[in-house]
Scaffold this motif. Sequence first.
Motif, PDB file in Angstrom:
ATOM      1  N   TYR A  19     -14.941  -6.077  -7.205  1.00  0.00           N
ATOM      2  CA  TYR A  19     -13.768  -5.478  -6.552  1.00  0.00           C
ATOM      3  C   TYR A  19     -12.582  -6.446  -6.570  1.00  0.00           C
ATOM      4  O   TYR A  19     -11.442  -6.063  -6.845  1.00  0.00           O
ATOM      5  CB  TYR A  19     -14.094  -5.105  -5.100  1.00  0.00           C
ATOM      6  CG  TYR A  19     -14.836  -3.805  -4.941  1.00  0.00           C
ATOM      7  CD1 TYR A  19     -14.172  -2.581  -5.018  1.00  0.00           C
ATOM      8  CD2 TYR A  19     -16.208  -3.790  -4.702  1.00  0.00           C
ATOM      9  CE1 TYR A  19     -14.852  -1.378  -4.856  1.00  0.00           C
ATOM     10  CE2 TYR A  19     -16.900  -2.592  -4.540  1.00  0.00           C
ATOM     11  CZ  TYR A  19     -16.206  -1.391  -4.614  1.00  0.00           C
ATOM     12  OH  TYR A  19     -16.882  -0.202  -4.458  1.00  0.00           O
ATOM     13  N   ARG A  22     -11.125  -6.888 -10.121  1.00  0.00           N
ATOM     14  CA  ARG A  22     -10.275  -5.745 -10.475  1.00  0.00           C
ATOM     15  C   ARG A  22      -8.944  -5.799  -9.738  1.00  0.00           C
ATOM     16  O   ARG A  22      -7.887  -5.514 -10.303  1.00  0.00           O
ATOM     17  CB  ARG A  22     -11.018  -4.445 -10.163  1.00  0.00           C
ATOM     18  CG  ARG A  22     -12.129  -4.123 -11.171  1.00  0.00           C
ATOM     19  CD  ARG A  22     -13.122  -3.083 -10.702  1.00  0.00           C
ATOM     20  NE  ARG A  22     -12.538  -2.028  -9.878  1.00  0.00           N
ATOM     21  CZ  ARG A  22     -13.256  -1.169  -9.161  1.00  0.00           C
ATOM     22  NH1 ARG A  22     -14.584  -1.276  -9.155  1.00  0.00           N
ATOM     23  NH2 ARG A  22     -12.667  -0.232  -8.477  1.00  0.00           N
ATOM     24  N   TYR A  23      -8.986  -6.197  -8.462  1.00  0.00           N
ATOM     25  CA  TYR A  23      -7.758  -6.307  -7.681  1.00  0.00           C
ATOM     26  C   TYR A  23      -6.825  -7.358  -8.287  1.00  0.00           C
ATOM     27  O   TYR A  23      -5.617  -7.120  -8.449  1.00  0.00           O
ATOM     28  CB  TYR A  23      -8.096  -6.670  -6.238  1.00  0.00           C
ATOM     29  CG  TYR A  23      -6.907  -7.148  -5.439  1.00  0.00           C
ATOM     30  CD1 TYR A  23      -5.992  -6.245  -4.905  1.00  0.00           C
ATOM     31  CD2 TYR A  23      -6.678  -8.510  -5.247  1.00  0.00           C
ATOM     32  CE1 TYR A  23      -4.887  -6.679  -4.187  1.00  0.00           C
ATOM     33  CE2 TYR A  23      -5.584  -8.956  -4.527  1.00  0.00           C
ATOM     34  CZ  TYR A  23      -4.691  -8.040  -4.005  1.00  0.00           C
ATOM     35  OH  TYR A  23      -3.593  -8.476  -3.309  1.00  0.00           O
ATOM     36  N   ARG A  26      -5.311  -6.162 -11.532  1.00  0.00           N
ATOM     37  CA  ARG A  26      -4.327  -5.105 -11.347  1.00  0.00           C
ATOM     38  C   ARG A  26      -3.015  -5.654 -10.770  1.00  0.00           C
ATOM     39  O   ARG A  26      -1.928  -5.262 -11.190  1.00  0.00           O
ATOM     40  CB  ARG A  26      -4.868  -4.026 -10.415  1.00  0.00           C
ATOM     41  CG  ARG A  26      -3.891  -2.859 -10.196  1.00  0.00           C
ATOM     42  CD  ARG A  26      -4.378  -1.974  -9.045  1.00  0.00           C
ATOM     43  NE  ARG A  26      -5.655  -1.365  -9.321  1.00  0.00           N
ATOM     44  CZ  ARG A  26      -5.823  -0.137  -9.829  1.00  0.00           C
ATOM     45  NH1 ARG A  26      -4.765   0.589 -10.145  1.00  0.00           N
ATOM     46  NH2 ARG A  26      -7.031   0.349 -10.033  1.00  0.00           N
ATOM     47  N   THR A  27      -3.116  -6.582  -9.799  1.00  0.00           N
ATOM     48  CA  THR A  27      -1.931  -7.004  -9.048  1.00  0.00           C
ATOM     49  C   THR A  27      -1.348  -8.336  -9.497  1.00  0.00           C
ATOM     50  O   THR A  27      -0.188  -8.630  -9.201  1.00  0.00           O
ATOM     51  CB  THR A  27      -2.263  -7.110  -7.552  1.00  0.00           C
ATOM     52  OG1 THR A  27      -3.228  -8.160  -7.358  1.00  0.00           O
ATOM     53  CG2 THR A  27      -2.830  -5.792  -7.032  1.00  0.00           C
ATOM     54  N   ARG A  70     -18.155  -6.221 -18.219  1.00  0.00           N
ATOM     55  CA  ARG A  70     -16.993  -6.737 -17.508  1.00  0.00           C
ATOM     56  C   ARG A  70     -17.141  -8.257 -17.345  1.00  0.00           C
ATOM     57  O   ARG A  70     -18.185  -8.737 -16.886  1.00  0.00           O
ATOM     58  CB  ARG A  70     -16.897  -6.078 -16.140  1.00  0.00           C
ATOM     59  CG  ARG A  70     -15.656  -6.433 -15.337  1.00  0.00           C
ATOM     60  CD  ARG A  70     -15.766  -5.875 -13.919  1.00  0.00           C
ATOM     61  NE  ARG A  70     -16.033  -4.447 -13.899  1.00  0.00           N
ATOM     62  CZ  ARG A  70     -15.096  -3.508 -14.006  1.00  0.00           C
ATOM     63  NH1 ARG A  70     -13.834  -3.857 -14.176  1.00  0.00           N
ATOM     64  NH2 ARG A  70     -15.421  -2.229 -13.954  1.00  0.00           N
ATOM     65  N   TRP A 257      -7.687  -4.195  -0.843  1.00  0.00           N
ATOM     66  CA  TRP A 257      -8.897  -3.681  -1.484  1.00  0.00           C
ATOM     67  C   TRP A 257      -8.837  -2.174  -1.712  1.00  0.00           C
ATOM     68  O   TRP A 257      -9.474  -1.657  -2.633  1.00  0.00           O
ATOM     69  CB  TRP A 257     -10.112  -4.000  -0.613  1.00  0.00           C
ATOM     70  CG  TRP A 257     -10.630  -5.400  -0.718  1.00  0.00           C
ATOM     71  CD1 TRP A 257     -10.871  -6.100  -1.862  1.00  0.00           C
ATOM     72  CD2 TRP A 257     -10.999  -6.256   0.357  1.00  0.00           C
ATOM     73  NE1 TRP A 257     -11.372  -7.344  -1.556  1.00  0.00           N
ATOM     74  CE2 TRP A 257     -11.456  -7.469  -0.200  1.00  0.00           C
ATOM     75  CE3 TRP A 257     -11.000  -6.126   1.747  1.00  0.00           C
ATOM     76  CZ2 TRP A 257     -11.910  -8.533   0.576  1.00  0.00           C
ATOM     77  CZ3 TRP A 257     -11.443  -7.177   2.523  1.00  0.00           C
ATOM     78  CH2 TRP A 257     -11.895  -8.367   1.937  1.00  0.00           C
ATOM     79  N   GLU A 260      -8.498  -0.539  -5.026  1.00  0.00           N
ATOM     80  CA  GLU A 260      -9.661  -0.542  -5.924  1.00  0.00           C
ATOM     81  C   GLU A 260     -10.793   0.343  -5.416  1.00  0.00           C
ATOM     82  O   GLU A 260     -11.929   0.223  -5.869  1.00  0.00           O
ATOM     83  CB  GLU A 260     -10.161  -1.983  -6.114  1.00  0.00           C
ATOM     84  CG  GLU A 260      -9.150  -2.897  -6.778  1.00  0.00           C
ATOM     85  CD  GLU A 260      -8.665  -2.362  -8.121  1.00  0.00           C
ATOM     86  OE1 GLU A 260      -9.448  -1.694  -8.830  1.00  0.00           O
ATOM     87  OE2 GLU A 260      -7.492  -2.602  -8.447  1.00  0.00           O
TER      88      GLU A 260
END
Length: 473
Positions: A19, A22-23, A26-27, A70, A257, A260
């Motif tokens: 998680y 991915r965060y 993305r950010t 991943r 969070w 996600e």
Amino acid sequence: MGIVHLGLGAFHRAHQAVYLERYRSRTGDLSWGVSAANLRRGVSLVDRLNDAKDRYHVAEYQNSETVTLREVGVIEEALFTGQGSDHAWGRDLDILLARLSAPNTRIVTLTVTEKGYFLNPSSGELLQNDPMIQADINHPSFPRTAPGILVEALKRRRAAGLNAFTVLCCDNMPNNGRRTRHAVIQLACIQDAALADWIAHHVAFPSSMVDRIVPAMTDQDFAALKRLGLDDPNAVVCETFSQWVVEDDFPMGRPSWEVEGVTMVSDVAPFETMKLRMLNGSHSLLAYLGALADIDTVFDAVSREPFRRLLRRYMGYEVTPTLVMPDEVDLNAYAASLLARFANDSLRHRLHQIAMDGSQKLPQRWLQVAEANLASGHSTACVALGLAGWIRYTAGTTLSGQMFKVDDPLSETFASIHQANKDDGALIDAFFALEAVVPRSIAQHQGFKHQVCDAYRTLTEHGIEQALANLEW
């Protein structure tokens, strides 16, 4: 690094770390890196991760034909504070305590398993006489346990005038935040009542519910990944499904969070109880009864119709009446989704792995269900059979006589009980007398005890198939 994690096992690497990876991807927010530590075991994993610059891969299987690979790099430091090969403790303890005491550390997450909190599984009280807790009481500045490490770190932050970090438990326990808080405050109170009071007033302990099936890695798993071109000794495999529900109480801030898919709520208890009783409770039924029948994995067990019927009856007729869920939650749909997940043919989730530490798990997975149903008059047949299977499992042999290791903090106690009680009734009485496992209301319920004893006799005299058939209406 904004997060310190205690318990660097496969689950954390396949769940919370994913998680966060991915965060960050993305950010672009790099302020939430993780310093992660193993506290008792796993020094070889720590060393391998350090050699790999703390990067590893996660293989997410939808089924045996569909997998997503991943790479995860959010763990920026791997530490070990347990007992090394030289029998010395605390190799990286100074570094870990420094990280926990740093101003930029805002969250501490934990996946140390139920036994890592040193709480009585039945009463929830701190096991003050446990040798590990005694070591932390006698040598508080050199802690070995998760509660001891948290107490020492919070003591240092208080002395330095720093705000407290938030403690987020991610283990499968009911009210896991409150139980973690209880362990930490009880231990702190023994050392310093003023410190315990400061913790009680300044430290947030939100609860969470985590859900993802992450089996222990096998040679077969590593070979499958090599066929995909991935040679990573630190890799983990898991299912595609993932869920995380968290109480939103983070005074020092947190990652966003929710972008996600994390569900942020004011009270996680209904979701936590649903998952513990339905998913984990079903897993435990398969673990003990399946292992006794020489079945190896969850997939192998649910491929047999009698076991699927067992789970449908357990979830539908014994668990569902005990749950009070938000209107948007469909328990029948949730039960069906669990059966589909258990049938994932790509995951070799071994039943003996799930069966570990049953004394720590069964009070919240089964016995609370039995308590509620005995009070309301609902069925307890599946839990009674499961409990009978667990008692027989603790003997360390399958019904066919194959020997295995009973991996449980109370394994020596179990062996002594089996040695001393050859009569079925006396054996069941002795297990029901285990106050650390069996709540008093259950232990004193003669009707339920007889139900367990009858199920035990059916298992041992007639086998699993007959025991399952006896559940049919």
